[in-house]
Motif scaffolding. Structure first.
Motif, PDB file in Angstrom:
ATOM      1  N   PRO A  47      -4.961  11.486  -0.606  1.00 13.08           N
ATOM      2  CA  PRO A  47      -3.717  10.898  -1.114  1.00 13.08           C
ATOM      3  C   PRO A  47      -3.908   9.567  -1.841  1.00 13.08           C
ATOM      4  N   GLU A  48      -4.845   8.732  -1.377  1.00 10.38           N
ATOM      5  CA  GLU A  48      -5.033   7.443  -2.037  1.00 10.38           C
ATOM      6  C   GLU A  48      -5.732   7.594  -3.392  1.00 10.38           C
ATOM      7  N   VAL A  49      -6.553   8.623  -3.539  1.00  9.13           N
ATOM      8  CA  VAL A  49      -7.154   8.902  -4.841  1.00  9.13           C
ATOM      9  C   VAL A  49      -6.074   9.367  -5.808  1.00  9.13           C
ATOM     10  N   LEU A  50      -5.193  10.234  -5.333  1.00  4.56           N
ATOM     11  CA  LEU A  50      -4.074  10.671  -6.167  1.00  4.56           C
ATOM     12  C   LEU A  50      -3.179   9.492  -6.520  1.00  4.56           C
ATOM     13  N   ARG A  51      -2.941   8.611  -5.556  1.00  4.86           N
ATOM     14  CA  ARG A  51      -2.124   7.427  -5.826  1.00  4.86           C
ATOM     15  C   ARG A  51      -2.772   6.563  -6.917  1.00  4.86           C
ATOM     16  N   GLU A  52      -4.087   6.387  -6.823  1.00  2.00           N
ATOM     17  CA  GLU A  52      -4.811   5.597  -7.833  1.00  2.00           C
ATOM     18  C   GLU A  52      -4.595   6.181  -9.230  1.00  2.00           C
ATOM     19  N   LEU A  54      -2.087   8.191 -10.265  1.00  2.69           N
ATOM     20  CA  LEU A  54      -0.682   8.092 -10.662  1.00  2.69           C
ATOM     21  C   LEU A  54      -0.305   6.664 -11.055  1.00  2.69           C
ATOM     22  N   GLN A  55      -0.915   5.673 -10.386  1.00  4.75           N
ATOM     23  CA  GLN A  55      -0.592   4.275 -10.680  1.00  4.75           C
ATOM     24  C   GLN A  55      -1.078   3.833 -12.063  1.00  4.75           C
ATOM     25  N   SER A  69       7.275   3.103 -10.330  1.00  6.27           N
ATOM     26  CA  SER A  69       7.518   2.414  -9.059  1.00  6.27           C
ATOM     27  C   SER A  69       6.753   3.098  -7.926  1.00  6.27           C
ATOM     28  N   ASP A  70       6.520   2.341  -6.856  1.00 10.84           N
ATOM     29  CA  ASP A  70       5.892   2.908  -5.663  1.00 10.84           C
ATOM     30  C   ASP A  70       6.729   4.059  -5.112  1.00 10.84           C
ATOM     31  N   ARG A  71       8.026   3.962  -5.265  1.00  9.29           N
ATOM     32  CA  ARG A  71       8.915   5.024  -4.781  1.00  9.29           C
ATOM     33  C   ARG A  71       8.641   6.331  -5.506  1.00  9.29           C
ATOM     34  N   SER A  72       8.531   6.278  -6.823  1.00  7.56           N
ATOM     35  CA  SER A  72       8.275   7.491  -7.602  1.00  7.56           C
ATOM     36  C   SER A  72       6.893   8.053  -7.298  1.00  7.56           C
ATOM     37  N   ILE A  73       5.907   7.184  -7.155  1.00 11.85           N
ATOM     38  CA  ILE A  73       4.551   7.644  -6.873  1.00 11.85           C
ATOM     39  C   ILE A  73       4.480   8.289  -5.490  1.00 11.85           C
ATOM     40  N   GLY A  74       5.122   7.681  -4.511  1.00 17.12           N
ATOM     41  CA  GLY A  74       5.159   8.268  -3.171  1.00 17.12           C
ATOM     42  C   GLY A  74       5.850   9.618  -3.164  1.00 17.12           C
ATOM     43  N   LYS A  75       6.936   9.734  -3.929  1.00 20.82           N
ATOM     44  CA  LYS A  75       7.644  11.003  -4.001  1.00 20.82           C
ATOM     45  C   LYS A  75       6.777  12.066  -4.675  1.00 20.82           C
ATOM     46  N   ALA A  76       6.032  11.680  -5.708  1.00 24.41           N
ATOM     47  CA  ALA A  76       5.156  12.631  -6.402  1.00 24.41           C
ATOM     48  C   ALA A  76       4.072  13.155  -5.460  1.00 24.41           C
ATOM     49  N   ILE A  77       3.493  12.283  -4.649  1.00 24.16           N
ATOM     50  CA  ILE A  77       2.460  12.709  -3.696  1.00 24.16           C
ATOM     51  C   ILE A  77       3.044  13.686  -2.689  1.00 24.16           C
ATOM     52  N   ASN A  78       4.261  13.423  -2.234  1.00 24.63           N
ATOM     53  CA  ASN A  78       4.917  14.353  -1.313  1.00 24.63           C
ATOM     54  C   ASN A  78       5.256  15.673  -2.002  1.00 24.63           C
ATOM     55  N   LEU A 100       0.533  21.837 -14.101  1.00 21.93           N
ATOM     56  CA  LEU A 100       0.551  22.107 -15.537  1.00 21.93           C
ATOM     57  C   LEU A 100       1.466  21.146 -16.288  1.00 21.93           C
ATOM     58  N   SER A 101       2.646  20.896 -15.733  1.00 18.89           N
ATOM     59  CA  SER A 101       3.681  20.177 -16.483  1.00 18.89           C
ATOM     60  C   SER A 101       4.043  18.814 -15.915  1.00 18.89           C
ATOM     61  N   GLY A 102       3.585  18.495 -14.706  1.00 19.81           N
ATOM     62  CA  GLY A 102       4.032  17.258 -14.082  1.00 19.81           C
ATOM     63  C   GLY A 102       5.456  17.381 -13.584  1.00 19.81           C
ATOM     64  N   SER A 103       6.079  16.250 -13.306  1.00 22.01           N
ATOM     65  CA  SER A 103       7.465  16.253 -12.840  1.00 22.01           C
ATOM     66  C   SER A 103       8.158  14.979 -13.314  1.00 22.01           C
ATOM     67  N   SER A 104       9.465  15.012 -13.289  1.00 24.21           N
ATOM     68  CA  SER A 104      10.265  13.893 -13.780  1.00 24.21           C
ATOM     69  C   SER A 104      10.802  13.080 -12.602  1.00 24.21           C
ATOM     70  N   TYR A 105      10.713  11.752 -12.712  1.00 27.23           N
ATOM     71  CA  TYR A 105      11.154  10.859 -11.631  1.00 27.23           C
ATOM     72  C   TYR A 105      12.057   9.766 -12.187  1.00 27.23           C
ATOM     73  N   GLU A 106      13.117   9.515 -11.435  1.00 22.51           N
ATOM     74  CA  GLU A 106      14.132   8.542 -11.865  1.00 22.51           C
ATOM     75  C   GLU A 106      13.671   7.126 -11.549  1.00 22.51           C
ATOM     76  N   GLU A 107      13.768   6.261 -12.541  1.00 28.22           N
ATOM     77  CA  GLU A 107      13.393   4.862 -12.390  1.00 28.22           C
ATOM     78  C   GLU A 107      14.599   3.962 -12.656  1.00 28.22           C
ATOM     79  N   GLU A 108      14.691   2.889 -11.855  1.00 30.08           N
ATOM     80  CA  GLU A 108      15.709   1.868 -12.108  1.00 30.08           C
ATOM     81  C   GLU A 108      15.127   0.868 -13.102  1.00 30.08           C
ATOM     82  N   LEU A 109      15.772   0.717 -14.245  1.00 32.07           N
ATOM     83  CA  LEU A 109      15.219  -0.047 -15.365  1.00 32.07           C
ATOM     84  C   LEU A 109      15.647  -1.507 -15.300  1.00 32.07           C
TER      85      LEU A 109
END
Length: 211
Positions: A47-52, A54-55, A69-78, A100-109
């Motif tokens: 998981p920490e390699v994946l986090r690296e 994604l970050q 955000s850390d929130r989006s990255i944590g959600k992607a790992i889950n 193949l396609s990744g996923s979309s995550y909501e960010e507060e701008l």
């Protein structure tokens, strides 16, 4: 104690395969380190390699480059660790689509708005940006406290995408095929095979694989 025969599985097949993979650019991760990266033996991700990985990604909003955000990255790992509640085939299909396609995550701008941006699990356009690793003797905990241990696992960005069973030349490669088929059954280690995009069995004379 007698020295191991030169025809033992490990020197004749497994070690040779790992050396070839290292020559192709995979970083070898010893079993002890791999188990630390996994956290527990029922877990098959790093998981920490994946986090690296994604970050390293970011998005552009109104001309400003912004990391996820850390929130989006944590959600992607889950999200990539799809549960097996609907069976192996269903989980594998979902994971395949995410790879193949990744996923979309909501960010507060920065202006207070919310907007979704795409986060990728693999950089298909620039393969050199991915983290390529190989490890061996990949013990995975089964139900009831037992274990199965594939010989070699290849990971991209901490996600185990290839599982390989190695045999010495005197052993029919079909034995490795049978081990893989057994290991993805519900009472063995389907949590590994839901990620696998290539499954292989090999000896020094033959390789068989399935996608």
């Amino acid at each position: 104690m007698d020295k191991p025969s030169i025809f033992d599985e490990r020197p004749e097949s497994q070690n040779r395969a790992i050396k070839m993979l290292e020559a192709l650019g995979y970083q070898y991760v010893p079993r002890s380190q791999a188990e630390i990266l996994r956290g527990r033996l029922s877990n098959v991700l790093f998981p920490e390699v994946l986090r690296e990985f994604l970050q390293r990604q970011s998005f552009v909003y109104r001309g400003k480059q912004t990391p996820f955000s850390d929130r989006s990255i944590g959600k992607a790992i889950n999200d990539i660790d799809v549960p097996l509640v609907s069976g192996l085939m269903s989980a594998s299909k979902t994971i395949y689509d995410l790879l193949l396609s990744g996923s979309s995550y909501e960010e507060e701008l920065f202006d207070g708005r919310l907007q979704s941006f795409d986060l990728k699990f693999i950089d298909w356009e620039h393969p050199e940006n991915n983290i390529w690793q190989v490890t061996d003797e990949f013990s995975v905990e089964r139900q009831g406290g037992k274990y199965a241990r594939p010989d070699i696992v290849l990971l991209v960005n901490g996600i185990p995408l290839v599982v390989i069973e190695c045999k010495k030349s005197s052993v029919d490669v079909e034995k490795g095929v049978g081990q893989n088929v057994r290991n993805w059954q519900p009472d063995y280690i389907p949590q590994l095979f839901k990620f696998a995009q290539i499954v292989m069995a090999m000896n020094p004379n033959m390789v068989k694989y399935g996608t």
